[in-house]
Design an enzyme around this catalytic site. Sequence first.
Site: not given
Ligand code: NDP
Length: 490
Positions: A235, A269
Site C-alpha cells: 500500500e 494516503c
Molecule cells: P518509507 O516507505 O521509507 O517507510 C515505510 C516503512 O518501511 C517504515 O516502517 C520504514 O522504517 C520501513 N522501511 C524503510 N526502509 C526499509 C527497507 N529497506 N526494508 C524494509 N522496511 C523498510 O516511508 P517514509 O516513512 O520514509 O515516508 C516517505 C514518503 O512515503 C512519505 O512522504 C509519503 O509520501 C509516503 N508514505 C506513504 C504512506 C501511505 O500511507 N501510503 C505512509 C507513509 C509514507 P523506518 O521508518 O524505520 O525507516
Amino acid sequence: MTTLTFDSLNPATGEIVGSHPKQTPDAVHQVVGRAEEAAAWWAAIGPGERKRRLLDYKAVLTQNLKDLARLVHEETGKPVGDATLEIVLAITHLDWAARNADKVLRRRRVNTGMIGLNLAATLEYLPLGVVGVIGPWNYPVFTPMGSISYALAAGNAVVFKPSELTPGIGVRLAELFAEAVPEQPVFQTVTGLGETGAALAADPRVKKVAFTGSTATAKRVMAACAENLTPIVAECGGKDAFIVDADADLGKAADACLWGAMSNAGQTCVGVERVYVVDAVYESFMRELSDRVTKVKAGEDYGPITMPAQVDIIKRHIDDAAKSGKVVTGGPSAVRAPYVDPVIVEDVPEDSPAVREETFGPTITVRRTRDAHEALELANATAYGLGGTVFSRNTRRAMELARMMRSGMTAINSVISFAGVPALPFGGVGDSGFGRIHGADGLREFTRPKAISRQRFAMPGMNLTSFNRGPAELERLIRLVTFLHGRRKR
Ligand code: NDP
C-alpha cells in the site's frame, strides 16, 4: 554487547517521547522463530477461540483508548481527537475481522460441474504462518492494524515493524495484545530503522509481508522478498482526485474537500490532492472553498508535519505550483516548519510535481474542466490509483464516474468513507500498490486457499485418468463436451 537505541520525538516540540532498541537482524530472526511456534499454537486453537481472544483484545484496546490516543498525539503531533478517531476505526475493523473470519475462510463445498459429477470438492482458506507487517507513521494505529487484525483473525502470527517515527505505539499495540493472549507471542513488535524492516522482509520464515509506505521502499521490500518468493501486499500512497460535478452540493463538497485535503496535515494516503471542478460551478465552488479555508488553522485543526524530511518535499511542490499556477490560499510562506498552513493553488500544469507526485502535506491543486468526463480523464492520468471522490446529486451519474475512476476505492458525496466500512477491501492499483487489506478480501489475503477433490464413486465407462482408457471413453467424453459446450449462442 549493548543494544543501540533510537529515540522517538514529538514533532511539535522536539521532546523525546521514548527510547527503543534498534533491533539487529539477529534479534529479528529470533523474534520470527518465536512467532513460528506461536503461529502453530494460534492456528491450532481454532477459529472460535481466536475470535474470543481477538474480541478480548478489542476490549483491552478500547479500555486503553485515551492513553493510546495520547501516545499517538505525542509521536505524530496530530490532535488527540484525530488520534482517537483512528483508534476507534481500528477497533471497528478488529471487531469485523474477528467476527467474520470463520464465515469467510471456513471449509465449504464447491460445485464440481458435469465432468466432475463423481467428485466432492471443498475449498478452505488456511493460515500462512508468520506475517510480517511494516507500517507507516501517518496513521500508526489504523493503518498497520488494517493488516494485523486481518492477519491474526485469519490464524497467523504477526511480527510488526513500526515506522521509526512511531515505535512506541507499535510496542504498545503488541503489549496490549499480550493481555488478551498471554500464552504465546502471537503478535510481536520489533523496533529499529530501515535495516530492521529489511531483516524482517528477508527472513524466509515470514510467509507474507504487508507493507505500507512509499512506492520506492515497496520496491526495495519486494526485491528482498523475491529472494524467498515471499508474497507481499503493498500500500504505497496516492495522488487522489476529487471531482465536483455540475449538480453537486457545493457547500458540502467544499467542506469535504478541505477536510480530506488538510486533516492530519494532509499526511493521508487517501487524502485529497487534486481537485477537478466542472466549468459550470467552478466560481461558486471556489468561493465556498476560499470562505471555509480561512477557518482551518495549522496547529489547531491539524498538527505538524510528522516527518521532518517531508517538509522539503512539500516546499518544493508549493514553490513550483506557485510559480506555474495561481495561489488562492497560502503559497511559499505557508511552510513554517514543523507546521504548514493550508495551500490552494489553481491552474497548475498537469505535468508539474504538485500534480504528479504524492505531496503528503495540506495542499491541493484545483483545475477547471469542461465537464465531468474531462475531470475523470485527468483524474485517471496518474501513475497512482488508490482512492478518490465524486460529488454529484445524481446517484446514477456519480456511480458511473466512481466505477470508471482508475482507483481501488472511490467515495461519493463524502471523503474517505470507504476506509470506515470494514467489509470493503482497501488497496490500490499502479504505483499505489497491490493486494487488499480489510473485508473478506483482506482476510483471504493472509491465507492460502486449500482445494480438495474427493472421488465419491468411479464414473462407469468414463475412467479418463488411467492408462486403461479406451477410444470409447474418449468418444463419450467428446459427445458430453459437445453437448455441454459446443453450441454457439449467436
Ligand atoms: P518509507 O516507505 O521509507 O517507510 C515505510 C516503512 O518501511 C517504515 O516502517 C520504514 O522504517 C520501513 N522501511 C524503510 N526502509 C526499509 C527497507 N529497506 N526494508 C524494509 N522496511 C523498510 O516511508 P517514509 O516513512 O520514509 O515516508 C516517505 C514518503 O512515503 C512519505 O512522504 C509519503 O509520501 C509516503 N508514505 C506513504 C504512506 C501511505 O500511507 N501510503 C505512509 C507513509 C509514507 P523506518 O521508518 O524505520 O525507516
